[in-house]
Write a protein that holds these residues in place. Structure first.
Motif, PDB file in Angstrom:
ATOM      1  N   UNK A   1     -38.750 -26.832  13.027  1.00  0.00           N
ATOM      2  CA  UNK A   1     -37.677 -27.115  13.990  1.00  0.00           C
ATOM      3  C   UNK A   1     -36.400 -26.347  13.672  1.00  0.00           C
ATOM      4  N   UNK A   2     -36.345 -25.078  14.087  1.00  0.00           N
ATOM      5  CA  UNK A   2     -35.201 -24.224  13.778  1.00  0.00           C
ATOM      6  C   UNK A   2     -33.884 -24.815  14.283  1.00  0.00           C
ATOM      7  N   UNK A   3     -33.944 -25.505  15.410  1.00  0.00           N
ATOM      8  CA  UNK A   3     -32.711 -26.015  16.018  1.00  0.00           C
ATOM      9  C   UNK A   3     -32.037 -27.093  15.186  1.00  0.00           C
ATOM     10  N   UNK A   4     -32.757 -27.662  14.214  1.00  0.00           N
ATOM     11  CA  UNK A   4     -32.215 -28.756  13.405  1.00  0.00           C
ATOM     12  C   UNK A   4     -31.350 -28.230  12.258  1.00  0.00           C
ATOM     13  N   UNK A   5     -31.700 -27.064  11.716  1.00  0.00           N
ATOM     14  CA  UNK A   5     -31.084 -26.608  10.467  1.00  0.00           C
ATOM     15  C   UNK A   5     -29.560 -26.484  10.496  1.00  0.00           C
ATOM     16  N   UNK A   6     -28.941 -26.004  11.587  1.00  0.00           N
ATOM     17  CA  UNK A   6     -27.480 -25.877  11.555  1.00  0.00           C
ATOM     18  C   UNK A   6     -26.738 -27.193  11.333  1.00  0.00           C
ATOM     19  N   UNK A   7     -27.366 -28.320  11.664  1.00  0.00           N
ATOM     20  CA  UNK A   7     -26.663 -29.603  11.520  1.00  0.00           C
ATOM     21  C   UNK A   7     -27.024 -30.335  10.223  1.00  0.00           C
ATOM     22  N   UNK A   8     -27.841 -29.738   9.385  1.00  0.00           N
ATOM     23  CA  UNK A   8     -28.157 -30.340   8.086  1.00  0.00           C
ATOM     24  C   UNK A   8     -27.003 -30.053   7.128  1.00  0.00           C
ATOM     25  N   UNK A   9     -26.451 -31.091   6.560  1.00  0.00           N
ATOM     26  CA  UNK A   9     -25.283 -30.950   5.687  1.00  0.00           C
ATOM     27  C   UNK A   9     -25.564 -29.971   4.547  1.00  0.00           C
ATOM     28  N   UNK A  10     -24.713 -28.956   4.429  1.00  0.00           N
ATOM     29  CA  UNK A  10     -24.802 -28.001   3.330  1.00  0.00           C
ATOM     30  C   UNK A  10     -25.772 -26.854   3.551  1.00  0.00           C
ATOM     31  N   UNK A  42     -36.971 -23.566   0.252  1.00  0.00           N
ATOM     32  CA  UNK A  42     -35.840 -24.450  -0.043  1.00  0.00           C
ATOM     33  C   UNK A  42     -35.462 -25.343   1.124  1.00  0.00           C
ATOM     34  N   UNK A  43     -35.847 -24.956   2.335  1.00  0.00           N
ATOM     35  CA  UNK A  43     -35.453 -25.736   3.499  1.00  0.00           C
ATOM     36  C   UNK A  43     -36.260 -27.003   3.707  1.00  0.00           C
ATOM     37  N   UNK A  44     -37.403 -27.114   3.028  1.00  0.00           N
ATOM     38  CA  UNK A  44     -38.304 -28.236   3.304  1.00  0.00           C
ATOM     39  C   UNK A  44     -37.678 -29.588   2.978  1.00  0.00           C
ATOM     40  N   UNK A  45     -37.159 -29.751   1.780  1.00  0.00           N
ATOM     41  CA  UNK A  45     -36.651 -31.072   1.377  1.00  0.00           C
ATOM     42  C   UNK A  45     -35.452 -31.521   2.218  1.00  0.00           C
ATOM     43  N   UNK A  46     -34.413 -30.683   2.386  1.00  0.00           N
ATOM     44  CA  UNK A  46     -33.302 -31.149   3.228  1.00  0.00           C
ATOM     45  C   UNK A  46     -33.723 -31.430   4.657  1.00  0.00           C
ATOM     46  N   UNK A  47     -34.683 -30.662   5.168  1.00  0.00           N
ATOM     47  CA  UNK A  47     -35.179 -30.907   6.522  1.00  0.00           C
ATOM     48  C   UNK A  47     -35.881 -32.257   6.601  1.00  0.00           C
ATOM     49  N   UNK A  48     -36.759 -32.523   5.651  1.00  0.00           N
ATOM     50  CA  UNK A  48     -37.488 -33.795   5.643  1.00  0.00           C
ATOM     51  C   UNK A  48     -36.520 -34.963   5.484  1.00  0.00           C
ATOM     52  N   UNK A  49     -35.550 -34.826   4.586  1.00  0.00           N
ATOM     53  CA  UNK A  49     -34.559 -35.890   4.390  1.00  0.00           C
ATOM     54  C   UNK A  49     -33.783 -36.145   5.683  1.00  0.00           C
ATOM     55  N   UNK A  50     -33.369 -35.070   6.333  1.00  0.00           N
ATOM     56  CA  UNK A  50     -32.590 -35.182   7.577  1.00  0.00           C
ATOM     57  C   UNK A  50     -33.412 -35.875   8.664  1.00  0.00           C
ATOM     58  N   UNK A  51     -34.653 -35.467   8.836  1.00  0.00           N
ATOM     59  CA  UNK A  51     -35.490 -36.042   9.888  1.00  0.00           C
ATOM     60  C   UNK A  51     -35.926 -37.460   9.557  1.00  0.00           C
ATOM     61  N   UNK A  52     -36.056 -37.763   8.267  1.00  0.00           N
ATOM     62  CA  UNK A  52     -36.404 -39.124   7.858  1.00  0.00           C
ATOM     63  C   UNK A  52     -35.249 -40.082   8.176  1.00  0.00           C
ATOM     64  N   UNK A  53     -34.024 -39.640   7.904  1.00  0.00           N
ATOM     65  CA  UNK A  53     -32.843 -40.469   8.204  1.00  0.00           C
ATOM     66  C   UNK A  53     -32.759 -40.799   9.690  1.00  0.00           C
ATOM     67  N   UNK A  54     -33.238 -39.903  10.507  1.00  0.00           N
ATOM     68  CA  UNK A  54     -33.155 -40.103  11.958  1.00  0.00           C
ATOM     69  C   UNK A  54     -34.429 -40.703  12.553  1.00  0.00           C
ATOM     70  N   UNK A  55     -35.351 -41.073  11.683  1.00  0.00           N
ATOM     71  CA  UNK A  55     -36.543 -41.752  12.143  1.00  0.00           C
ATOM     72  C   UNK A  55     -37.589 -40.861  12.772  1.00  0.00           C
ATOM     73  N   UNK A  56     -37.416 -39.531  12.632  1.00  0.00           N
ATOM     74  CA  UNK A  56     -38.386 -38.599  13.216  1.00  0.00           C
ATOM     75  C   UNK A  56     -39.608 -38.468  12.319  1.00  0.00           C
TER      76      UNK A  56
END
Length: 222
Positions: free
Chosen positions: A163-172, A206-220
């Motif tokens: 999900x490329x569109x998600x990465x810009x809003x992942x903190x850091x 490196x993008x896997x963990x922050x992506x998974x954390x971000x999507x987990x927080x949002x219930x995806x």
């Protein structure tokens, strides 16, 4: 999310697939929810044909399942799936970067640096849509420089699930991504194949963990 203008676009089915994919990854379409063909076509103001093609494409990607007489249902997104995609991206992307380091011309390198400059400006302006497009252009330019069409095609198919569109809003992440890109540019400029492979592989993994954390927080991610 407001539907974009879909009328009179070329490659309409791909645009619809991208639209639905984004809704899955931002949580608009939850796991177990049905994507109604007629309803979506009406919302986008287009015929059902490109919508049907898009939904079959997403079925092939494993994001949707087709239920007899009921239509297309959203499948769960799992951390394992995202990690697997990231690992495959890291391997293939690393090989493409190594080949690009061997082949890249001065003109291609100048273009790549300009894309990165524009990308950093987009991140700084919080222009997420432009940042996604420029990030895609950055990686595509490297894949073109690699001069390995089949490998680049495989990479493109895999990237559709990410999900490329998600990465810009992942903190850091924008800052981390910019740092990775600068190191990668340096490796390409030096025509250092081993370093380019390592830098790209590290970046994509490196993008896997922050992506998974971000999507987990949002219930995806389930």
């Amino acid at each position: 999310m407001t539907a974009p203008e879909f009328a009179f676009r070329p490659q309409l089915a791909e645009d619809v697939a991208r639209f639905v994919r984004k809704r899955i990854f931002d949580g608009t379409y939850a796991a177990g929810e049905y994507v109604r063909l007629d309803q979506l076509a009406a919302e986008l103001g287009i015929s059902v044909t490109p919508v049907r093609e898009a939904l079959f494409e997403l079925k092939a990607e494993g994001l949707l399942a087709q239920q007899p007489r009921r239509g297309f249902v959203v499948l769960p997104v799992t951390g394992r799936d995202l990690t697997d995609v990231s690992n495959v991206q890291a391997y293939i992307g690393g090989e493409l970067a190594a080949r690009a380091a061997a082949n890249i011309t001065d003109e291609q390198l100048r273009d790549l640096k300009q894309i990165q400059t524009d990308l950093e400006s987009a991140y700084a302006a919080a222009d997420d849509e432009r940042a996604v497009r420029l990030n895609h252009e950055f990686h595509r330019a490297i894949n073109v420089a690699a001069d390995s069409p089949k490998l680049a095609q495989l990479m493109s198919q895999i990237t559709r699930y990410a999900p490329e569109s998600v990465f810009p809003v992942i903190a850091g992440w924008p800052e981390k991504s910019n740092d990775h890109h600068r190191k990668l540019l340096a490796a390409l400029e030096q025509h250092d194949q081993a370093l380019a492979r390592a830098e790209m592989s590290e970046h994509l993994a490196a993008g896997a963990k922050p992506l998974i954390d971000h999507l987990t927080e949002r219930g995806v991610v389930t």
